[in-house]
Design an enzyme around this catalytic site. Structure first.
Site, short mmCIF file in Angstrom:
data_model
loop_
_atom_site.label_atom_id
_atom_site.label_comp_id
_atom_site.label_asym_id
_atom_site.label_seq_id
_atom_site.Cartn_x
_atom_site.Cartn_y
_atom_site.Cartn_z
CG HIS A 55 34.49 36.41 44.32
ND1 HIS A 55 34.30 36.43 42.95
CD2 HIS A 55 35.82 36.31 44.51
CE1 HIS A 55 35.48 36.35 42.35
NE2 HIS A 55 36.42 36.28 43.29
CG HIS A 81 39.35 36.26 47.42
ND1 HIS A 81 39.37 34.91 47.23
CD2 HIS A 81 38.96 36.80 46.24
CE1 HIS A 81 39.01 34.63 45.99
NE2 HIS A 81 38.75 35.77 45.37
CG HIS A 112 37.65 28.46 46.97
ND1 HIS A 112 38.65 27.67 47.48
CD2 HIS A 112 36.99 27.68 46.10
CE1 HIS A 112 38.59 26.48 46.94
NE2 HIS A 112 37.59 26.45 46.09
CG HIS A 151 38.32 39.35 42.54
ND1 HIS A 151 38.86 38.11 42.78
CD2 HIS A 151 39.35 40.22 42.61
CE1 HIS A 151 40.16 38.24 42.98
NE2 HIS A 151 40.48 39.51 42.89
#
Length: 163
Positions: free
Chosen positions: A109, A111, A81, A134
């Site tokens: 991480h 996104h 993800h 994040h």
């Protein structure tokens, strides 16, 4: 500041079985992962500017050892993800704001999407950003990430939108 309950950690503990769309998409999280994703304030969220209020009592965050990478080991992985960097050893911590304690970085991480109109997990007034970072931290009073998860003050997730 949005507070995260243990139910809001579903994105960080259930692994690659979930998706944002389709058979295991956002609408199915509470059914597919009831132990982690059946709370009332689930990720992803849309931050509505009209609902935001200024809190003059908030203090700045204090970041410790973010500028010192000596002794810190990192593991980079594609978790299905996001690109995730897990901290294996060393101590990077954050306190202040309204955290009410000291939180240690467990991982961070990113996104991102296929173009600059999408990518962020969360949105502001319905609009996505090209990328979101994040930084996932656990409350040091519990000793480690796993032991902290059953507590309402387990996690602090710092989110940053990129333009």
């Amino acid at each position: 500041m949005r507070r995260f309950s243990p139910q809001m950690i579903c994105l960080y503990v259930t692994g690659a079985e979930w998706t944002y769309t389709g058979e295991h998409g956002v609408d199915q999280w509470a059914k597919d992962f009831p132990s982690y994703c059946s709370g009332q304030s689930q990720s992803p969220i849309d931050l509505e500017a009209s609902q935001v209020t200024y809190d003059s009592d908030l203090q700045p965050f204090t970041f410790s050892n973010f500028d010192n990478t000596n002794g810190i080991t990192w593991t980079l992985l594609n978790n299905g993800h996001a690109a995730q960097v897990s901290i294996g050893s060393g101590t990077m911590q954050v306190s202040g704001g309204s955290l009410g304690g000291t939180y240690q970085v467990a991982q961070f991480h990113f996104h991102w999407g296929s173009d600059s109109t999408k990518g962020s997990e969360h949105t502001v007034n319905g609009l996505a950003y090209p990328m979101e970072l994040h930084i996932v931290c656990f409350n040091t009073k519990y000793g480690n990430l796993g032991d902290s998860l059953a507590n309402p003050d387990a996690l602090a997730v710092l989110g940053f939108f990129f333009e």
